[in-house]
Write a protein that holds these residues in place. Structure first.
Motif, mmCIF file in Angstrom:
data_model
loop_
_atom_site.group_PDB
_atom_site.id
_atom_site.type_symbol
_atom_site.label_atom_id
_atom_site.label_comp_id
_atom_site.label_asym_id
_atom_site.label_seq_id
_atom_site.Cartn_x
_atom_site.Cartn_y
_atom_site.Cartn_z
ATOM 1 N N PHE A 1 8.929 4.540 4.748
ATOM 2 C CA PHE A 1 8.092 3.561 5.411
ATOM 3 C C PHE A 1 7.962 3.834 6.756
ATOM 4 N N VAL B 1 4.792 5.335 2.728
ATOM 5 C CA VAL B 1 4.022 4.010 2.886
ATOM 6 C C VAL B 1 3.701 3.915 4.698
ATOM 7 N N THR C 1 1.291 5.002 -0.257
ATOM 8 C CA THR C 1 0.715 3.569 0.159
ATOM 9 C C THR C 1 0.211 3.354 1.435
ATOM 10 N N HIS D 1 6.086 -5.285 1.866
ATOM 11 C CA HIS D 1 6.585 -3.765 1.902
ATOM 12 C C HIS D 1 7.388 -3.668 0.804
ATOM 13 N N ALA E 1 5.355 -3.021 -2.198
ATOM 14 C CA ALA E 1 4.697 -1.936 -2.315
ATOM 15 C C ALA E 1 5.757 -0.697 -2.940
#
Length: 311
Positions: free
Chosen positions: A65, A107, A169, A222, A225
């Motif tokens: 992330f 992400v 993403t 998140h 995701a």
């Protein structure tokens, strides 16, 4: 699942780490600071522009992330070179480190500010057109440098998917607020002014709107995701209700007042707010914000009192 979060000790990143840990994931927080480090997370203090060090840190992770960025638009304006390095070069380094470390999914934290450059008709049947993830972007109207850096970061995500098969993403954040937010953010400034019995200042007329998203609601997206439905998708994580700057002041006045309100000159290239749909996030991720604006402001005020010692 073992995941990494760049910027994992910052405002939003620390809440993302909290929510990922609560969901049972193993989390590595990558951040040069440790202010809001969750003690249950691993911590790696490194510069995300250090490709060899970042690659080594990501070994054994499955998802990265990427939240580390220069997010304060005033700092972006004051230091454009630093902003490009942090937001564009930083994203490139994260993507390349993830590729070298064998991660299959990255992400990206983006922003609804990119819709300021949306290519649309001003109105549709007499109403402003609602924008979504498929609305074209007009680079001639990218406006603020912060928007340009986020658009460039999004383009890098698509390029790594096309060239190297790296899945992504993109999460376009609505305007976040809540515990741990920077003092410069509008809700924080208004709450702190009220608690300190100082006037609240509003840039311009106060009619500009934002669809605020409570940070814990944002963090929940998140975790969602990580589902297969999020792969190679972009989601607008927009709040459900438009709140004007004046309404923020009125909410703070109702919860913490009375307050005095003063108006100052409007900020250059400010995001004026657009109608943005969060339907894709609801349909594919089962996500929608659940915290009312008033409740979120109260929770922030309670947190600020507890951590600052203010009565």
């Amino acid at each position: 699942m073992r995941v990494a979060v760049t910027g994992g000790c910052g405002f939003i990143g620390s809440h993302v780490v909290d929510r990922l840990l609560a969901a049972g994931h193993e989390v590595l927080a990558i951040d040069t600071a440790d202010r809001y480090l969750n003690p249950s997370a691993e911590h790696s203090s490194l510069d995300i522009l250090d490709l060899p060090a970042l690659t080594a840190a990501l070994e054994g992770c499955e998802v990265a992330f990427h939240l580390a960025a220069m997010a304060d638009v005033e700092k972006v304006t004051a230091d454009p070179v630093g902003a490009v390095r942090a937001n564009i070069d930083g994203t490139e380094t994260v993507l390349e480190a993830a590729r070298r470390a064998g991660l299959g999914h990255t992400v990206l934290a983006s922003t609804v500010w990119v819709y300021g450059a949306a290519l649309t008709d001003e109105t549709l049947d007499g109403e402003e057109q609602e924008l979504d993830e498929h609305t074209p972007i007009d680079l001639d109207h990218s406006g603020h440098l912060y928007v340009a850096t986020k658009l460039a970061a999004e383009m890098l995500m698509h390029s790594y998917r096309e060239l190297y098969g790296q899945h992504f993403t993109i999460l376009r954040y609505g305007i976040p607020y809540g515990p741990r937010m920077r003092d410069e953010l509008v809700v924080a400034r208004f709450v702190q002014a009220a608690l300190e019995r100082r006037p609240i200042t509003i840039a311009g007329g106060g009619l500009q709107t934002r669809n605020f998203v409570y940070v814990e609601d944002l963090a929940d997206a998140h975790v969602r995701a990580l589902s297969p439905a999020a792969q190679d998708q972009t989601f607008a994580l927009e709040g459900s209700t438009a709140i004007s700057i004046r309404e923020i002041a009125d909410t703070v006045d109702r919860l913490l007042g009375p307050v005095t309100i003063e108006h100052i000159e409007a900020r250059t290239a400010d995001y004026t707010g657009r109608r943005i749909s969060n339907a894709a996030a609801k349909r594919l991720l089962g996500w929608s914000p659940s915290t009312t604006f008033s409740d979120g402001v109260q929770r922030y005020a309670d947190w600020y009192r507890a951590t600052s010692g203010r009565p």
